[in-house]
Design a protein around this motif. Structure first.
Motif, PDB file in Angstrom:
ATOM      1  N   SER A 160      44.729  26.922  39.405  1.00  0.00           N
ATOM      2  CA  SER A 160      43.611  26.633  40.317  1.00  0.00           C
ATOM      3  C   SER A 160      43.536  27.660  41.448  1.00  0.00           C
ATOM      4  N   TYR A 161      44.403  28.668  41.418  1.00  0.00           N
ATOM      5  CA  TYR A 161      44.427  29.707  42.464  1.00  0.00           C
ATOM      6  C   TYR A 161      43.656  30.939  42.001  1.00  0.00           C
ATOM      7  N   GLN A 162      42.431  30.739  41.573  1.00  0.00           N
ATOM      8  CA  GLN A 162      41.666  31.833  40.979  1.00  0.00           C
ATOM      9  C   GLN A 162      41.367  32.955  41.962  1.00  0.00           C
ATOM     10  N   SER A 163      41.055  32.645  43.203  1.00  0.00           N
ATOM     11  CA  SER A 163      40.728  33.707  44.165  1.00  0.00           C
ATOM     12  C   SER A 163      41.958  34.554  44.481  1.00  0.00           C
ATOM     13  N   ILE A 164      43.120  33.935  44.515  1.00  0.00           N
ATOM     14  CA  ILE A 164      44.350  34.689  44.773  1.00  0.00           C
ATOM     15  C   ILE A 164      44.638  35.638  43.622  1.00  0.00           C
ATOM     16  N   LEU A 174      42.509  36.719  41.350  1.00  0.00           N
ATOM     17  CA  LEU A 174      41.444  37.712  41.247  1.00  0.00           C
ATOM     18  C   LEU A 174      41.647  38.822  42.279  1.00  0.00           C
ATOM     19  N   GLY A 175      42.117  38.460  43.456  1.00  0.00           N
ATOM     20  CA  GLY A 175      42.451  39.466  44.464  1.00  0.00           C
ATOM     21  C   GLY A 175      43.586  40.348  44.010  1.00  0.00           C
ATOM     22  N   LEU A 176      44.613  39.742  43.401  1.00  0.00           N
ATOM     23  CA  LEU A 176      45.723  40.538  42.869  1.00  0.00           C
ATOM     24  C   LEU A 176      45.258  41.468  41.753  1.00  0.00           C
ATOM     25  N   ALA A 209      41.036  52.165  48.402  1.00  0.00           N
ATOM     26  CA  ALA A 209      41.539  50.994  49.136  1.00  0.00           C
ATOM     27  C   ALA A 209      40.438  50.403  50.005  1.00  0.00           C
ATOM     28  N   ALA A 210      39.660  51.255  50.644  1.00  0.00           N
ATOM     29  CA  ALA A 210      38.537  50.765  51.463  1.00  0.00           C
ATOM     30  C   ALA A 210      37.505  50.067  50.591  1.00  0.00           C
ATOM     31  N   LEU A 211      37.273  50.590  49.385  1.00  0.00           N
ATOM     32  CA  LEU A 211      36.350  49.948  48.458  1.00  0.00           C
ATOM     33  C   LEU A 211      36.824  48.536  48.101  1.00  0.00           C
ATOM     34  N   ALA A 212      38.120  48.399  47.850  1.00  0.00           N
ATOM     35  CA  ALA A 212      38.664  47.081  47.528  1.00  0.00           C
ATOM     36  C   ALA A 212      38.453  46.103  48.689  1.00  0.00           C
ATOM     37  N   ILE A 213      38.675  46.566  49.898  1.00  0.00           N
ATOM     38  CA  ILE A 213      38.504  45.703  51.066  1.00  0.00           C
ATOM     39  C   ILE A 213      37.027  45.359  51.272  1.00  0.00           C
ATOM     40  N   ILE A 214      36.143  46.334  51.062  1.00  0.00           N
ATOM     41  CA  ILE A 214      34.700  46.068  51.200  1.00  0.00           C
ATOM     42  C   ILE A 214      34.249  45.030  50.183  1.00  0.00           C
ATOM     43  N   ILE A 215      34.715  45.170  48.937  1.00  0.00           N
ATOM     44  CA  ILE A 215      34.366  44.186  47.897  1.00  0.00           C
ATOM     45  C   ILE A 215      34.878  42.807  48.294  1.00  0.00           C
ATOM     46  N   THR A 216      36.094  42.769  48.807  1.00  0.00           N
ATOM     47  CA  THR A 216      36.690  41.492  49.211  1.00  0.00           C
ATOM     48  C   THR A 216      35.929  40.851  50.362  1.00  0.00           C
ATOM     49  N   LEU A 217      35.528  41.649  51.334  1.00  0.00           N
ATOM     50  CA  LEU A 217      34.780  41.099  52.467  1.00  0.00           C
ATOM     51  C   LEU A 217      33.359  40.704  52.078  1.00  0.00           C
ATOM     52  N   GLU A 218      32.817  41.358  51.059  1.00  0.00           N
ATOM     53  CA  GLU A 218      31.477  41.014  50.584  1.00  0.00           C
ATOM     54  C   GLU A 218      31.480  39.706  49.790  1.00  0.00           C
ATOM     55  N   TYR A 219      32.565  39.456  49.070  1.00  0.00           N
ATOM     56  CA  TYR A 219      32.677  38.252  48.239  1.00  0.00           C
ATOM     57  C   TYR A 219      33.948  37.479  48.593  1.00  0.00           C
ATOM     58  N   PRO A 220      34.011  36.908  49.794  1.00  0.00           N
ATOM     59  CA  PRO A 220      35.238  36.218  50.219  1.00  0.00           C
ATOM     60  C   PRO A 220      35.542  34.951  49.425  1.00  0.00           C
ATOM     61  N   GLU A 221      34.527  34.366  48.798  1.00  0.00           N
ATOM     62  CA  GLU A 221      34.776  33.165  48.000  1.00  0.00           C
ATOM     63  C   GLU A 221      35.446  33.495  46.669  1.00  0.00           C
ATOM     64  N   ALA A 222      35.337  34.750  46.220  1.00  0.00           N
ATOM     65  CA  ALA A 222      35.917  35.148  44.930  1.00  0.00           C
ATOM     66  C   ALA A 222      37.278  35.821  45.083  1.00  0.00           C
ATOM     67  N   PHE A 223      37.470  36.565  46.172  1.00  0.00           N
ATOM     68  CA  PHE A 223      38.694  37.358  46.348  1.00  0.00           C
ATOM     69  C   PHE A 223      39.443  36.914  47.603  1.00  0.00           C
ATOM     70  N   HIS A 224      40.736  36.834  47.492  1.00  0.00           N
ATOM     71  CA  HIS A 224      41.607  36.497  48.611  1.00  0.00           C
ATOM     72  C   HIS A 224      42.076  37.806  49.240  1.00  0.00           C
ATOM     73  N   LEU A 225      41.814  38.016  50.524  1.00  0.00           N
ATOM     74  CA  LEU A 225      42.059  39.289  51.191  1.00  0.00           C
ATOM     75  C   LEU A 225      43.529  39.714  51.139  1.00  0.00           C
ATOM     76  N   ILE A 226      44.436  38.813  51.442  1.00  0.00           N
ATOM     77  CA  ILE A 226      45.859  39.163  51.455  1.00  0.00           C
ATOM     78  C   ILE A 226      46.329  39.522  50.049  1.00  0.00           C
ATOM     79  N   SER A 227      45.792  38.856  49.042  1.00  0.00           N
ATOM     80  CA  SER A 227      46.154  39.174  47.662  1.00  0.00           C
ATOM     81  C   SER A 227      45.678  40.570  47.279  1.00  0.00           C
TER      82      SER A 227
END
Length: 129
Positions: A30-34, A36-38, A81-99
């Motif tokens: 059930s930790y899909q966002s984590i 997906l971030g990894l 790395a900046a691209l990964a962070i931008i994608i994460t900030l654009e879709y916070p419900e899908a990606f976990h930032l720390i992951s």
């Protein structure tokens, strides 16, 4: 330069193994966002690892041929790395930032573990002689 290619092959296998575990975690927990971030961070980390190996090989060839060397691709790796962070900030419900950040560091962790394993393996070989 065959050592760096051999190391990269080993490290790439480790990274694909980790990615497969992350995909299983994404699919069955059930930790899909984590997970997906990894996956996102580790995929870009694998790209960065490939890039540094490629640039290092080019650097070695250029030095051996007496040519000038421009760069080892630091800006490209930072941009990914900046691209990964931008994608994460654009879709916070899908990606976990720390992951994502942990995934981006995966290649460095894999390189260190691989170094220690190879050092241990070489030490054991020397002691057997």
């Amino acid at each position: 330069m065959p050592e760096i290619k051999t190391s990269f092959t080993r490290q790439r296998k480790y990274m694909f193994f980790l990615l497969s575990i992350y995909v299983l975690g994404w699919g069955f927990t059930s930790y899909q966002s984590i997970f997906l971030g990894l996956i996102l961070g580790t995929a870009l980390s694998l790209f960065n690892l490939w890039l540094i190996v490629r640039k290092t090989t080019q650097f070695g060839e250029a030095v051996a041929n007496g040519k000038k060397v421009r760069s080892l691709g630091t800006m490209t790796r930072m941009a990914s790395a900046a691209l990964a962070i931008i994608i994460t900030l654009e879709y916070p419900e899908a990606f976990h930032l720390i992951s994502v950040v942990l995934g981006l560091m995966t290649s460095y962790i894999v390189i260190m573990i691989d170094f220690f394993l190879q050092s241990f393996h070489l030490r054991r070989k020397r002691e057997e002689r």
